[in-house]
Motif scaffolding. Structure first.
Motif, PDB file in Angstrom:
ATOM      1  N   PHE A   1     -98.774  92.699  30.181  1.00 37.25           N
ATOM      2  CA  PHE A   1     -98.611  91.287  29.932  1.00 37.25           C
ATOM      3  C   PHE A   1    -100.702  91.563  29.303  1.00 37.25           C
ATOM      4  CE2 PHE A   1     -99.026  86.613  31.001  1.00 37.25           C
ATOM      5  CZ  PHE A   1    -100.095  86.893  31.919  1.00 37.25           C
ATOM      6  N   VAL A   2    -100.425  90.014  28.694  1.00 34.28           N
ATOM      7  CA  VAL A   2    -101.503  89.716  28.376  1.00 34.28           C
ATOM      8  C   VAL A   2    -102.413  88.520  28.465  1.00 34.28           C
ATOM      9  CG1 VAL A   2    -103.112  89.454  26.415  1.00 34.28           C
ATOM     10  CG2 VAL A   2    -101.594  91.553  25.828  1.00 34.28           C
ATOM     11  N   ALA A   3    -101.414  86.933  28.460  1.00 38.01           N
ATOM     12  CA  ALA A   3    -101.831  86.124  28.384  1.00 38.01           C
ATOM     13  C   ALA A   3    -100.274  85.566  29.085  1.00 38.01           C
ATOM     14  CB  ALA A   3    -102.799  85.882  27.964  1.00 38.01           C
ATOM     15  N   ARG A   4    -100.340  83.830  29.223  1.00 33.65           N
ATOM     16  CA  ARG A   4     -99.264  83.525  29.121  1.00 33.65           C
ATOM     17  C   ARG A   4     -99.296  82.033  29.764  1.00 33.65           C
ATOM     18  NH1 ARG A   4     -98.996  85.161  34.809  1.00 33.65           N
ATOM     19  NH2 ARG A   4     -98.261  83.454  36.727  1.00 33.65           N
TER      20      ARG A   4
ATOM     21  N   ALA B   1     -92.510  91.411  32.705  1.00 32.16           N
ATOM     22  CA  ALA B   1     -91.933  91.772  31.049  1.00 32.16           C
ATOM     23  C   ALA B   1     -90.856  91.114  31.252  1.00 32.16           C
ATOM     24  CB  ALA B   1     -92.101  92.803  30.240  1.00 32.16           C
ATOM     25  N   TYR B   2     -89.275  91.176  32.447  1.00 33.21           N
ATOM     26  CA  TYR B   2     -88.177  91.515  32.571  1.00 33.21           C
ATOM     27  C   TYR B   2     -88.500  89.939  33.814  1.00 33.21           C
ATOM     28  CZ  TYR B   2     -87.862  96.167  33.349  1.00 33.21           C
ATOM     29  OH  TYR B   2     -87.740  97.050  33.032  1.00 33.21           O
ATOM     30  N   ASP B   3     -89.126  89.293  33.087  1.00 36.37           N
ATOM     31  CA  ASP B   3     -88.508  87.960  33.277  1.00 36.37           C
ATOM     32  C   ASP B   3     -88.784  86.467  32.538  1.00 36.37           C
ATOM     33  OD1 ASP B   3     -91.261  86.656  36.037  1.00 36.37           O
ATOM     34  OD2 ASP B   3     -90.106  87.615  36.232  1.00 36.37           O
ATOM     35  N   TYR B   4     -88.619  87.405  30.917  1.00 40.60           N
ATOM     36  CA  TYR B   4     -88.623  86.811  29.530  1.00 40.60           C
ATOM     37  C   TYR B   4     -87.793  87.187  29.656  1.00 40.60           C
ATOM     38  CZ  TYR B   4     -93.296  85.384  30.988  1.00 40.60           C
ATOM     39  OH  TYR B   4     -94.447  85.400  31.312  1.00 40.60           O
ATOM     40  N   ASP B   5     -86.802  86.449  28.491  1.00 36.85           N
ATOM     41  CA  ASP B   5     -85.595  86.926  28.170  1.00 36.85           C
ATOM     42  C   ASP B   5     -85.658  86.350  26.592  1.00 36.85           C
ATOM     43  OD1 ASP B   5     -84.847  84.263  30.399  1.00 36.85           O
ATOM     44  OD2 ASP B   5     -85.939  83.258  28.527  1.00 36.85           O
ATOM     45  N   SER B   6     -86.215  85.604  25.954  1.00 33.24           N
ATOM     46  CA  SER B   6     -86.124  85.709  24.050  1.00 33.24           C
ATOM     47  C   SER B   6     -87.706  86.607  23.988  1.00 33.24           C
ATOM     48  CB  SER B   6     -86.769  83.990  23.653  1.00 33.24           C
ATOM     49  OG  SER B   6     -85.050  83.744  24.160  1.00 33.24           O
ATOM     50  N   TRP B   7     -87.787  87.267  23.248  1.00 32.01           N
ATOM     51  CA  TRP B   7     -88.670  87.983  22.601  1.00 32.01           C
ATOM     52  C   TRP B   7     -89.175  87.944  20.631  1.00 32.01           C
ATOM     53  CZ3 TRP B   7     -92.423  90.812  25.408  1.00 32.01           C
ATOM     54  CH2 TRP B   7     -92.347  91.099  26.594  1.00 32.01           C
ATOM     55  N   GLY B   8     -90.306  87.801  20.542  1.00 27.20           N
ATOM     56  CA  GLY B   8     -90.053  87.858  19.225  1.00 27.20           C
ATOM     57  C   GLY B   8     -90.022  89.667  18.450  1.00 27.20           C
ATOM     58  N   GLN B   9     -90.377  89.473  16.765  1.00 25.68           N
ATOM     59  CA  GLN B   9     -90.286  91.264  16.624  1.00 25.68           C
ATOM     60  C   GLN B   9     -91.641  91.470  16.907  1.00 25.68           C
ATOM     61  OE1 GLN B   9     -90.793  88.683  15.017  1.00 25.68           O
ATOM     62  NE2 GLN B   9     -92.672  88.927  13.455  1.00 25.68           N
ATOM     63  N   GLY B  10     -93.030  91.249  17.700  1.00 24.81           N
ATOM     64  CA  GLY B  10     -93.998  91.404  17.458  1.00 24.81           C
ATOM     65  C   GLY B  10     -94.855  91.588  16.101  1.00 24.81           C
ATOM     66  N   THR B  11     -96.124  91.779  16.342  1.00 25.43           N
ATOM     67  CA  THR B  11     -97.344  91.729  14.818  1.00 25.43           C
ATOM     68  C   THR B  11     -98.059  92.479  15.355  1.00 25.43           C
ATOM     69  OG1 THR B  11     -98.620  90.325  13.366  1.00 25.43           O
ATOM     70  CG2 THR B  11     -97.986  89.826  15.878  1.00 25.43           C
ATOM     71  N   GLU B  12     -98.691  93.544  14.303  1.00 28.54           N
ATOM     72  CA  GLU B  12     -99.238  94.964  14.751  1.00 28.54           C
ATOM     73  C   GLU B  12    -100.459  94.158  14.562  1.00 28.54           C
ATOM     74  OE1 GLU B  12     -98.198  97.938  13.005  1.00 28.54           O
ATOM     75  OE2 GLU B  12     -99.301  99.396  13.514  1.00 28.54           O
ATOM     76  N   VAL B  13    -101.975  94.688  15.817  1.00 29.41           N
ATOM     77  CA  VAL B  13    -102.884  94.632  15.574  1.00 29.41           C
ATOM     78  C   VAL B  13    -103.943  95.801  15.749  1.00 29.41           C
ATOM     79  CG1 VAL B  13    -105.242  93.452  16.813  1.00 29.41           C
ATOM     80  CG2 VAL B  13    -103.034  92.489  16.372  1.00 29.41           C
ATOM     81  N   THR B  14    -104.840  95.941  14.902  1.00 28.04           N
ATOM     82  CA  THR B  14    -105.587  97.626  15.220  1.00 28.04           C
ATOM     83  C   THR B  14    -106.775  97.144  14.858  1.00 28.04           C
ATOM     84  OG1 THR B  14    -103.577  98.480  13.721  1.00 28.04           O
ATOM     85  CG2 THR B  14    -105.650  99.526  14.006  1.00 28.04           C
ATOM     86  N   VAL B  15    -107.986  97.816  15.974  1.00 33.12           N
ATOM     87  CA  VAL B  15    -109.113  97.123  15.656  1.00 33.12           C
ATOM     88  C   VAL B  15    -109.878  98.870  15.421  1.00 33.12           C
ATOM     89  CG1 VAL B  15    -110.669  95.905  17.041  1.00 33.12           C
ATOM     90  CG2 VAL B  15    -108.893  95.115  17.234  1.00 33.12           C
ATOM     91  N   SER B  16    -111.098  98.530  14.473  1.00 35.91           N
ATOM     92  CA  SER B  16    -110.899 100.323  14.165  1.00 35.91           C
ATOM     93  C   SER B  16    -112.751 100.105  14.860  1.00 35.91           C
ATOM     94  CB  SER B  16    -111.641 100.006  12.892  1.00 35.91           C
ATOM     95  OG  SER B  16    -112.555  98.873  12.381  1.00 35.91           O
TER      96      SER B  16
ATOM     97  N   THR C   1     -86.817  81.380  30.319  1.00 29.98           N
ATOM     98  CA  THR C   1     -86.730  80.423  31.140  1.00 29.98           C
ATOM     99  C   THR C   1     -86.687  80.164  32.725  1.00 29.98           C
ATOM    100  OG1 THR C   1     -84.093  81.502  31.388  1.00 29.98           O
ATOM    101  CG2 THR C   1     -84.290  80.345  29.595  1.00 29.98           C
ATOM    102  N   LYS C   2     -86.772  81.439  33.166  1.00 37.58           N
ATOM    103  CA  LYS C   2     -87.839  80.974  34.978  1.00 37.58           C
ATOM    104  C   LYS C   2     -89.193  79.987  34.995  1.00 37.58           C
ATOM    105  CE  LYS C   2     -87.620  84.412  37.515  1.00 37.58           C
ATOM    106  NZ  LYS C   2     -87.766  85.990  38.213  1.00 37.58           N
ATOM    107  N   ARG C   3     -88.704  78.929  36.020  1.00 33.97           N
ATOM    108  CA  ARG C   3     -89.354  78.321  36.232  1.00 33.97           C
ATOM    109  C   ARG C   3     -91.102  78.275  36.405  1.00 33.97           C
ATOM    110  NH1 ARG C   3     -88.450  74.104  33.300  1.00 33.97           N
ATOM    111  NH2 ARG C   3     -88.214  75.857  32.020  1.00 33.97           N
ATOM    112  N   LEU C   4     -90.737  79.961  37.876  1.00 33.13           N
ATOM    113  CA  LEU C   4     -92.137  80.516  37.977  1.00 33.13           C
ATOM    114  C   LEU C   4     -92.052  81.609  37.608  1.00 33.13           C
ATOM    115  CD1 LEU C   4     -91.547  78.991  41.834  1.00 33.13           C
ATOM    116  CD2 LEU C   4     -93.314  78.592  39.659  1.00 33.13           C
ATOM    117  N   ALA C   5     -92.198  82.552  36.035  1.00 32.91           N
ATOM    118  CA  ALA C   5     -92.705  83.109  35.137  1.00 32.91           C
ATOM    119  C   ALA C   5     -94.025  83.724  35.620  1.00 32.91           C
ATOM    120  CB  ALA C   5     -92.141  82.661  33.609  1.00 32.91           C
ATOM    121  N   THR C   6     -93.896  84.904  35.574  1.00 35.03           N
ATOM    122  CA  THR C   6     -95.011  85.844  35.952  1.00 35.03           C
ATOM    123  C   THR C   6     -95.517  86.003  34.526  1.00 35.03           C
ATOM    124  OG1 THR C   6     -93.975  87.204  37.451  1.00 35.03           O
ATOM    125  CG2 THR C   6     -93.799  85.814  37.640  1.00 35.03           C
ATOM    126  N   GLY C   7     -96.357  87.463  35.671  1.00 36.38           N
ATOM    127  CA  GLY C   7     -96.437  88.553  34.089  1.00 36.38           C
ATOM    128  C   GLY C   7     -95.587  89.730  33.359  1.00 36.38           C
TER     129      GLY C   7
END
Length: 124
Positions: A47-50, A108-123, A100-106
């Motif tokens: 989890f990062v942020a919500r 990951a099992y609380d979340y039911d729709s996901w994007g495909q992701g975007t890659e971040v690389t920090v050198s 869709t949970k009214r009291l979602a936490t951090g």
């Protein structure tokens, strides 16, 4: 079901900034708690942020507090993650997800729709 598309990832030097976007379609994103998660190579997704669906309250994992900001633009049906003072340990694939949970936490099992992701690389 809401469809999510992340963008904004890339390669950046340590100390730099990126802004990730999570564009939603199919449903109004403000009706869901939306979270950002990340998964580094060889590690579990974390989890990062919500941002909560009702009041827009924000929550962050300790390692990004003061550096990352989650926000929502209801007119654009998009959630953002502004990432400043990036560190090599922030390198990961970043995913946004809605719950869709009214009291979602951090959890990951609380979340039911996901994007495909975007890659971040920090050198370093």
């Amino acid at each position: 079901q809401v469809q999510l598309v992340e963008s904004g990832g890339g390669l950046v030097q340590a100390g730099g900034s990126l802004r990730l976007s999570c564009a939603a379609s199919g449903r109004t994103i403000s009706g869901y708690t939306t979270g950002w998660f990340r998964q580094a190579p060889g590690k579990e997704r974390e989890f990062v942020a919500r941002i909560s669906w009702m009041l827009g309250s924000t929550y962050y994992t300790d390692s990004v507090k003061g550096r990352f900001t989650i926000s929502r633009d209801n007119a654009k049906n998009t959630v953002f993650l502004q990432m400043n003072s990036l560190k090599p340990e922030d390198t990961a694939v970043y995913y946004c997800a809605t719950s869709t949970k009214r009291l979602a936490t951090g959890d990951a099992y609380d979340y039911d729709s996901w994007g495909q992701g975007t890659e971040v690389t920090v050198s370093s």
